[in-house]
Structures are given as C-alpha cells and as structure tokens.
Motif scaffolding. Structure first.
Motif, PDB file in Angstrom:
ATOM      1  N   HIS A   6      43.441  51.561  37.761  1.00  0.00           N
ATOM      2  CA  HIS A   6      44.338  50.695  38.511  1.00  0.00           C
ATOM      3  C   HIS A   6      45.590  51.472  38.884  1.00  0.00           C
ATOM      4  O   HIS A   6      46.031  52.334  38.142  1.00  0.00           O
ATOM      5  N   CYS A 105      42.512  39.473  40.045  1.00  0.00           N
ATOM      6  CA  CYS A 105      42.622  40.796  39.430  1.00  0.00           C
ATOM      7  C   CYS A 105      43.623  40.622  38.307  1.00  0.00           C
ATOM      8  O   CYS A 105      44.808  40.431  38.570  1.00  0.00           O
ATOM      9  N   CYS A 108      46.271  43.853  38.120  1.00  0.00           N
ATOM     10  CA  CYS A 108      47.255  44.112  39.180  1.00  0.00           C
ATOM     11  C   CYS A 108      46.935  43.253  40.390  1.00  0.00           C
ATOM     12  O   CYS A 108      47.120  42.047  40.350  1.00  0.00           O
ATOM     13  N   SER A 109      46.430  43.838  41.451  1.00  0.00           N
ATOM     14  CA  SER A 109      46.226  43.046  42.662  1.00  0.00           C
ATOM     15  C   SER A 109      45.044  43.579  43.466  1.00  0.00           C
ATOM     16  O   SER A 109      45.068  43.542  44.685  1.00  0.00           O
ATOM     17  N   CYS A 110      44.005  44.094  42.778  1.00  0.00           N
ATOM     18  CA  CYS A 110      42.836  44.610  43.488  1.00  0.00           C
ATOM     19  C   CYS A 110      42.247  43.508  44.362  1.00  0.00           C
ATOM     20  O   CYS A 110      42.090  42.373  43.923  1.00  0.00           O
ATOM     21  N   SER A 158      38.465  41.451  39.613  1.00  0.00           N
ATOM     22  CA  SER A 158      38.366  42.631  40.480  1.00  0.00           C
ATOM     23  C   SER A 158      38.997  43.837  39.810  1.00  0.00           C
ATOM     24  O   SER A 158      39.894  43.703  38.985  1.00  0.00           O
TER      25      SER A 158
END
Ligand code: FE
Length: 197
Positions: A6, A105, A108-110, A158
């Motif tokens: 990540h 996710c 984080c922000s996948c 994700s």
C-alpha cells in the motif's frame, strides 16, 4: 510503499507538489480553487464511473460477456478499452437477490481507477474503512440500503494486488432497454456496493 504494497500514509511527494502548486496558483489569482474542486468532482462522479457503467450494462445484456467478466474481469474490462494503473488485477463480484457485496480498502484507498475514476472522499475516510468491515449492515443502512436478514453481506477489502467492482442487480422493468440506456442507470455507488441501482 509499505510491506503490504500500500502507498505509505500521509501525503506522497506528488500530493505535496500538487498542494504547493495549487496554493501558489490560487495566491497569484491564476486558478479558482472552486473550479479545481468542480473538475475533481467531475472525475469522481461522472467521467470515471461511466466506464464501469458501460461494463455493467454490457454484462446485463450479453451473457457471454458476463461469463468472461466473472471469470477474468481484468481481460473482460480491457475488451472495452478500460485498463491501466490501479486496474491491473480486477475482480467483479455480483449482487443477487440473496447476496450483497460491499467494497472497501481498510488500509488506505485502493480503488479501481480505470472503471470508477477517483475514489469519493467518504471511501477514503477512516470511519467508512473501519465500519464497513465491523458493521457493514449499519453502514449500508446509512447509505439507504436496508437489507433483509437473510441477505448474505460480503465485504471485499481492496489492496494493491486486487481491485473489486460490484456488478449490481439489473433493475426490474428494464427488459426493453439497450446497453446505453442501462448504463445511464448505473451509479458509482452502485458499483462500490453502497447503493442499489
Ligand atoms: Fe488501499
């Protein structure tokens, strides 16, 4: 990059540079921050998710395509010309009368950029990331989806290796519609799993 693949926490070099540029351009009166926000909003809610909507509409109208999408989403999505960064390994999960899928996710922000564009702010927020896993039904209720107790809720986390997209259920009464009109019904949140279509 962290050991999980990540992006590291905090601002990346690119993000810092973008912020610096925005600050300087705004200070010099060369850009209006509201105009920048409007452009980002366009990518978040309109331009990006239209690709995913085309994939969904094709799957709803072409059973052979849907079979390919469910067995190798990356290749099936690339057939329509959507490929690239943050979409290298796609998995599509299908909502049915008894299964509801939700994508998050947690680290984080996948997010699958080629089909959904940029992630919305709430997708990146800590409350969504933690609560989607701990209390998915509660989160869905806040998004206006009240699932029956018999519906199986599946949460997909994700990550750098896999990006998920939800194939929503085709709405009733749309049997006569072509792919283009169907695509217009598909929303970004419908493909994250926080809305029905
Ligand atoms: Fe992530």
């Amino acid at each position: 990059m962290s050991e999980h693949g990540h992006p590291r926490r905090g601002l990346t070099d690119i993000e810092l540079k973008v912020r610096a540029l925005e600050a300087i351009l705004t200070e010099k009166g060369l850009v209006d921050p509201r105009a920048l926000d409007a452009i980002v909003e366009q990518y978040e809610t309109r331009i990006g998710p239209r690709n995913g909507a085309a994939v969904v509409a094709r799957a709803w109208t072409d059973s052979a395509y849907k079979a390919r999408l469910m067995s190798d989403a990356t290749a099936a999505i690339a057939e329509l010309g959507y490929r690239g960064l943050q979409g290298e390994n796609m998995v599509v999960v299908e909502n049915t009368a008894t299964v509801h899928n939700l994508v998050v996710c947690t680290l984080c922000s996948c997010y699958p950029w080629p089909v959904l564009g940029l992630p919305p702010v709430w997708y990146k927020s800590a409350p969504y990331r933690s609560r989607a896993v701990i209390d998915p039904r509660g989160v869905l209720k806040e998004f206006g989806i009240d699932l029956s107790v018999t519906t199986d809720v599946r949460v997909w986390d994700s990550n750098a290796e896999l990006r998920y997209m939800v194939l929503p259920m085709r709405p009733r009464g749309t049997e006569g519609l072509g792919a283009e009109k169907l695509a217009a019904l598909v929303t970004r949140d419908g493909m994250i799993g926080t809305a029905s279509v």
